[in-house]
Design a protein around this motif. Sequence first.
Motif, PDB file in Angstrom:
ATOM      1  N   LEU A 159       0.838  -1.200   0.000  1.00  0.00           N
ATOM      2  CA  LEU A 159       0.000   0.000   0.000  1.00  0.00           C
ATOM      3  C   LEU A 159       0.873   1.251   0.000  1.00  0.00           C
ATOM      4  CD1 LEU A 159      -2.640  -1.130   2.628  1.00  0.00           C
ATOM      5  CD2 LEU A 159      -2.893  -1.096   0.147  1.00  0.00           C
ATOM      6  N   LEU A 160       0.465   2.235  -0.796  1.00  0.00           N
ATOM      7  CA  LEU A 160       1.197   3.493  -0.881  1.00  0.00           C
ATOM      8  C   LEU A 160       0.438   4.598  -0.155  1.00  0.00           C
ATOM      9  CD1 LEU A 160       2.164   3.333  -4.659  1.00  0.00           C
ATOM     10  CD2 LEU A 160       3.596   2.752  -2.692  1.00  0.00           C
ATOM     11  N   PRO A 161       1.155   5.512   0.503  1.00  0.00           N
ATOM     12  CA  PRO A 161       0.484   6.631   1.176  1.00  0.00           C
ATOM     13  C   PRO A 161      -0.282   7.505   0.170  1.00  0.00           C
ATOM     14  CG  PRO A 161       2.839   6.567   1.710  1.00  0.00           C
ATOM     15  CD  PRO A 161       2.596   5.552   0.643  1.00  0.00           C
ATOM     16  N   ALA A 162      -1.340   8.119   0.627  1.00  0.00           N
ATOM     17  CA  ALA A 162      -2.134   9.069  -0.169  1.00  0.00           C
ATOM     18  C   ALA A 162      -2.640   8.467  -1.474  1.00  0.00           C
ATOM     19  CB  ALA A 162      -1.329  10.346  -0.429  1.00  0.00           C
ATOM     20  N   THR A 163      -2.961   7.183  -1.465  1.00  0.00           N
ATOM     21  CA  THR A 163      -3.477   6.500  -2.647  1.00  0.00           C
ATOM     22  C   THR A 163      -4.823   5.883  -2.306  1.00  0.00           C
ATOM     23  OG1 THR A 163      -1.219   5.965  -3.354  1.00  0.00           O
ATOM     24  CG2 THR A 163      -2.996   4.704  -4.362  1.00  0.00           C
TER      25      THR A 163
END
Length: 69
Positions: free
Chosen positions: A49-53
Amino acid sequence: SASSIRLTWSDPNLAETGFRVERTSDGVTWSPVGTAGPNDTAFLDASGLLPATAYGYRLVTLLPADSHR
């Protein structure tokens, strides 16, 4: 948390053999991220998981081979 997403669902079908959990970040391309067992109603996605996605999820119900006849 920012590093994981917990999914929950209801399971009205008692005949499945499990679920495949798929994720998308663009609404077009879906990738499998894991599986849940029969009659499970939750899954924790904690991989890649990527931040701000923003992510979308879908469940694919896995049925016994005999049900396709």
